[in-house]
Each structure stands twice: as structure tokens, then as C-alpha cells.
Scaffold this motif. Sequence first.
Motif, short mmCIF file in Angstrom:
data_model
loop_
_atom_site.label_atom_id
_atom_site.label_comp_id
_atom_site.label_asym_id
_atom_site.label_seq_id
_atom_site.Cartn_x
_atom_site.Cartn_y
_atom_site.Cartn_z
N CYS A 1 100.24 36.62 52.71
CA CYS A 1 101.75 36.12 52.05
C CYS A 1 102.12 36.00 50.48
N GLU A 2 102.05 35.90 49.47
CA GLU A 2 102.04 35.49 48.30
C GLU A 2 102.78 33.64 48.43
N ASP A 3 103.86 33.77 48.89
CA ASP A 3 104.40 32.92 49.07
C ASP A 3 103.70 31.60 49.37
N ASP A 4 103.05 32.15 50.69
CA ASP A 4 101.88 31.31 51.67
C ASP A 4 100.85 30.97 50.78
N ILE A 5 100.35 31.48 50.31
CA ILE A 5 98.91 31.90 49.52
C ILE A 5 98.72 31.22 48.00
N PHE A 6 99.67 31.38 47.64
CA PHE A 6 100.50 30.47 46.74
C PHE A 6 100.82 28.62 46.83
N ARG A 7 101.05 28.39 47.73
CA ARG A 7 102.13 27.41 47.98
C ARG A 7 100.58 26.43 47.99
N PHE A 8 99.65 27.11 49.29
CA PHE A 8 98.54 26.32 49.54
C PHE A 8 98.02 26.16 47.96
N ILE A 9 97.88 26.64 46.98
CA ILE A 9 96.95 26.83 45.34
C ILE A 9 97.33 25.95 44.85
N TYR A 10 98.79 25.91 45.20
CA TYR A 10 99.46 24.63 44.36
C TYR A 10 99.54 23.29 44.77
N ASN A 11 98.66 23.36 46.44
CA ASN A 11 99.54 22.42 46.71
C ASN A 11 97.20 21.51 46.69
N GLY A 12 96.80 22.25 46.63
CA GLY A 12 95.51 21.82 46.07
C GLY A 12 95.57 21.49 43.98
N LEU A 13 96.30 22.22 43.37
CA LEU A 13 96.17 22.10 41.80
C LEU A 13 97.06 20.83 41.68
N GLU A 14 97.60 20.88 42.60
CA GLU A 14 98.49 19.60 42.51
C GLU A 14 97.73 18.25 42.86
N ALA A 15 96.80 18.72 43.73
CA ALA A 15 96.00 17.19 44.13
C ALA A 15 94.96 17.08 42.97
N GLY A 16 94.81 17.91 42.35
CA GLY A 16 93.22 17.75 41.31
C GLY A 16 91.99 18.78 42.27
N ILE A 17 92.14 19.87 42.96
CA ILE A 17 91.13 20.45 43.75
C ILE A 17 91.53 22.17 42.55
N ARG A 18 90.26 22.42 41.81
CA ARG A 18 90.12 23.70 40.92
C ARG A 18 90.09 24.88 41.63
N SER A 19 89.07 24.49 43.37
CA SER A 19 88.17 25.69 43.09
C SER A 19 88.42 25.95 44.48
N PHE A 20 88.86 27.63 44.83
CA PHE A 20 88.93 28.01 46.24
C PHE A 20 88.39 28.69 46.70
N ILE A 21 88.51 29.04 47.81
CA ILE A 21 86.24 30.42 48.31
C ILE A 21 87.65 30.81 49.91
N LEU A 22 87.48 32.05 49.39
CA LEU A 22 88.59 32.96 49.96
C LEU A 22 87.31 33.73 51.08
#
Length: 326
Positions: free
Chosen positions: A52-73
Motif C-alpha cells: 500500500c503506497e501510504d505504508d511503504i512511503f511511511r517506512f521510507i520517510y522514517n528512514g530518510l528522516e533518520a539519515g538512511i538512504r538505502s532500502f532493500i526490497l
Amino acid sequence: MRLGRIQQNRPLLENILTEAGLRREQLIMPLIIYEGRKINQNDMIPAAVPDCEDDIFRFIYNGLEAGIRSFILFGVPNTRDSKGSGASNTQGIVQRSARRIRDEFGARVLIITDVCICQYNESGHCGITNYNNKYVQNDATLRLLSKIAVSHAESGADIVSPSSMMDGQVYRIRRSLNENDFKNVKIMPFSAKHSSNLYAPFRALAFTNALKRRPYIDKSSYQLSYCNQREALREIVADINEGADIVMVKPTMTYLDLLPMIRDNIGDFPIALQLVSGEFAMIKAAAERKWIDESEWMVQSIASAKRAGADKVITYASLDIARYLS
Ligand SMILES: [Zn+2]
């Protein structure tokens, strides 16, 4: 000589990580994306995300906000078939998610995709099997892996991560990516992936319904034995020769002795370590019983990975670790 300072002050977790040389951008956050909104709840690892777009985006926003750039799907589809053909479907779970993430976040994120078929086929093996699901067919699997990798690149993956441990997988994927004009897409194979029960929590999440009757799948004919150091080095060197851009060792905590040996042999070639689901779950479970301090153990495990020489660390604790650093 007295080293009293070690006993006197417990340094902040941030200091430990900084001293070990960890930077937030070296963390890779895993996302296990479920097709449909139905999630197989599992509180052992916190990476399960509904499709679900919102859930995936929330995960990524949280990561970016904490300084994480890389995500493995990692994708968990609704259905499986005998050949795992859904893994290369351009409308598949990983392909769709990668496109959404790229559209929303552009170049701010580095998208890494797991390339395998064990979440898509009926056997749960990482390769195409013969009629009785006994033997994995290495060369037949390579064709499918290349197709999956190209479909991920078309969907916006920056790095593809073949995890099936088939011989020649990096070479074949590199060739297919180049032939399809994806020379810039990098390859981070799971080079020294050891056959281990430490993947059990991930499997409980990813191997839903279809495989419930077969909770144990013996992958020891293609994954590495944890008794043999030199075999790990051979796999790493083979992957580099086939065109890997980063090599990976997993699990982490009981494999740290491999790192200096590998480093001695491959110089400054980048190495990633993955703290796998079982390692994460053990810390969680012990902390829940108040036997250990969760934060400190998480930090120690990441610091030890760094100390041993990891350039990148994939961990379900990425968000917490990044927050300690920020
Ligand atoms: Zn697999």
C-alpha cells in the motif's frame, strides 16, 4: 598501563557507533512487502509492509528522516507457481513497489532489490527444481534470475541483489543488464550466504500459506556450510571476477572471523554484512525478558560488524541505529 576509562563511563551509544566508524549512510534498511493488504503478522522482525503506497512511503520517510538512504526490497506475492514465474512479472510486487518509490522519492533513495525465486515458487527453493523438488537446476535458474534482474532494473532498481547462490549468477545477470542498456545498475550478490537456521523468522514471514506444511527447506546443496572458511572466500572471489560491485556475507555475528580473511584477499573492495532475522529476533527476545539491554546489544552487534571491516550493514535495526547516530 591502566585503561580505567573503559570501566568508568559507559559512553553514549552514538559514541560507540562513531568510534566504530559507522555512518548513517552505510545502513541498509530491509522492507518485506506483502502483496495485498494482508500481512502475516510477526513481531520478531519489524520490516513487514503491506503493499500500500501510504505504508511503504511511511517506512521510507522514517528512514530518510533518520539519515538512511538505502532500502532493500523483498517481495511476498499472493500466489506461487511451480517455476516461480511471478518473480519476473513487470507488474510483480517488487517491480511495482520500486516504481512507486522512485516516483515519490526520486534520486533521494537508493533502491536495492532482492533477486530470487524462493518467495514465488512452490518448492521454496532458491532455484528451479526437478520434478520431485529434490534437485535445484543451476543453469535453468540463471535464465530466470537474469530476467528478474532486468525487470527490476526497468522498474528503477539502482542495485540488484541476487540471493539464490546459483553458480554464475553474477556473470549472467551482468551480461543481461548490459545487453538491456542497464550498465549503470550495480550488483550486490549475497555472495557468502550460509545455510543457517538463523533465517527462520524471515521464512516465517515470507513463506506463508503455500509452504506451511514444509517449514524446513534444506538449502545446503547451494548455500554455504558454516564449517568452511575457504569456501566463503572462493565464493566472494568468484563473484568479484564475475562483475559484482559489492560482495555480501550473511549472517553476521557468528561469521565475523571471515571478514579479515576476506579483506586480506580482496583489498578495499566493498563488503556488506547482513544481520539476519534470527540475529535480530534473539536480541529482541532476550531483551523482552529483561535479560539484556536491547539498545546496547543492537549497537554492539553493529559496532562489531563495522569493526570487522563491513562497509555496509543491512539490519532490521537500521532505524533505531540511525536515530542513535542523529
Ligand atoms: Zn531464495
